[in-house]
Structures are given as C-alpha cells and as structure tokens.
Design a protein around this motif. Structure first.
Motif, PDB file in Angstrom:
ATOM      1  N   VAL A 167      99.132  -2.295  34.918  1.00  0.00           N
ATOM      2  CA  VAL A 167      99.796  -3.170  33.321  1.00  0.00           C
ATOM      3  C   VAL A 167      98.168  -3.979  32.828  1.00  0.00           C
ATOM      4  CG1 VAL A 167     101.096  -4.985  31.779  1.00  0.00           C
ATOM      5  CG2 VAL A 167     102.066  -3.552  33.509  1.00  0.00           C
ATOM      6  N   ILE A 168      97.345  -4.671  32.976  1.00  0.00           N
ATOM      7  CA  ILE A 168      95.781  -5.555  32.286  1.00  0.00           C
ATOM      8  C   ILE A 168      95.816  -4.570  32.141  1.00  0.00           C
ATOM      9  CG2 ILE A 168      94.776  -7.189  33.057  1.00  0.00           C
ATOM     10  CD1 ILE A 168      96.498  -8.849  35.209  1.00  0.00           C
ATOM     11  N   VAL A 217      97.045  -2.822  29.065  1.00  0.00           N
ATOM     12  CA  VAL A 217      96.618  -3.348  27.752  1.00  0.00           C
ATOM     13  C   VAL A 217      94.818  -3.354  27.288  1.00  0.00           C
ATOM     14  CG1 VAL A 217      96.816  -5.487  26.662  1.00  0.00           C
ATOM     15  CG2 VAL A 217      98.918  -4.638  28.460  1.00  0.00           C
ATOM     16  N   GLY A 262      94.997   2.071  32.271  1.00  0.00           N
ATOM     17  CA  GLY A 262      96.207   1.677  33.429  1.00  0.00           C
ATOM     18  C   GLY A 262      96.342   2.783  34.556  1.00  0.00           C
TER      19      GLY A 262
END
Length: 157
Positions: free
Chosen positions: A59-60, A63, A70
């Motif tokens: 997720v980090i 983003v 991802g």
C-alpha cells in the motif's frame, strides 16, 4: 506447565538434588499439548504479522510510487512470505505427528532461504522491465521484520 505451588516446590527440590547433567524435565501429555498449542498460535501470529507488513509495504509503495511499485512490493513480500508459510506449515505438521527435531527445523530453514533467493531471482527475470526494485526490497524487508508488529502490540514475549 500448570503446576500447583506444592508441586512446583517439589519439582524444584528434585531438580536441585540432581547433578546438573542428570536434570531432565518430564512433561505430561497435557503439558506437551499446551506447549504445542501455544507454539502453533505463535506461528500463526508471526505469519499474520508478516502478511500485514507485506500488505502495508504494498500500500505504501503503491501510494508513493504508483501501481507498478505496489505490485513490486507485493511480489517482494511474497518472495519471503510464501516459503515462510510453507515452512511454518511443515513445522506444524512435524509437531503434530511427533517428528519435530532440530534437523527438521534446520533443513526447513535452509530450504526456506534457498526458495526465497530462487523466487527473487525468478522475479528479476520474469518482471525485469516492470519491477521497481526499491519497492520490492521494501516489501521483502518489511515482511522479514513482521515480528516488530507483534512486539509493538506486546504479543511476542
């Protein structure tokens, strides 16, 4: 082991009277089952924490770096998580069947490390153009350090 205070004192006295080389801890079937259940819960907690950290890395990276980052982080996390989950399954089966030994653990750990290296190598060959290495390494490292999540919530002692 759940010994009553009187039993604990007696067990300590027996152990204190023996030569240190001759000391042997004898577990009842109920004690052994309780320890095996606790070990199984620990394995599942560790796997859950590693999976959560791998998903957090994906997720980090997604983003910050986009979809390719991802997916790369997820692939890097999977390169360690999949062999580790298979190793945990193998340990659980060997404990249940009573065939657990230090050799089982050592050989499983070596196979897990070689499988992780092989998956990372395959990842570099198959997805060479679309792989974002910093994100893949982030996923790998955060999955490796999944136990930190357990330490944060004091589930590992």
């Amino acid at each position: 082991m759940n010994l009553q205070p009187a039993q604990q004192g007696k067990a300590r006295q027996v152990l204190a009277d023996q030569d240190p080389v001759d000391r042997v801890l004898v577990l009842s079937d109920a004690d052994r089952a309780a320890l095996n259940a606790q070990a199984g819960r620990g394995l599942l907690l560790a796997l859950a924490a590693q999976g959560a950290m791998g998903l957090a890395a994906a997720v980090i990276a997604g983003v910050v770096g986009g979809a390719a980052a991802g997916w790369s982080a997820l692939a890097g996390a999977g390169a360690y998580f999949i062999p580790n989950a298979l190793f945990a399954l193998r340990l659980a089966v060997s404990v249940r069947t009573g065939k657990a030994s230090p050799f089982t653990f050592l050989s499983g750990e070596l196979i897990k490390l070689f499988a992780t290296a092989l998956l990372l190598w395959l990842l570099s060959r198959v997805a060479q153009d679309s792989l974002v290495w910093p994100a893949a390494l982030l996923g790998l490292i955060l999955t490796l350090k999944g136990y930190l999540l357990l330490l944060m919530f004091r589930k590992l002692s």
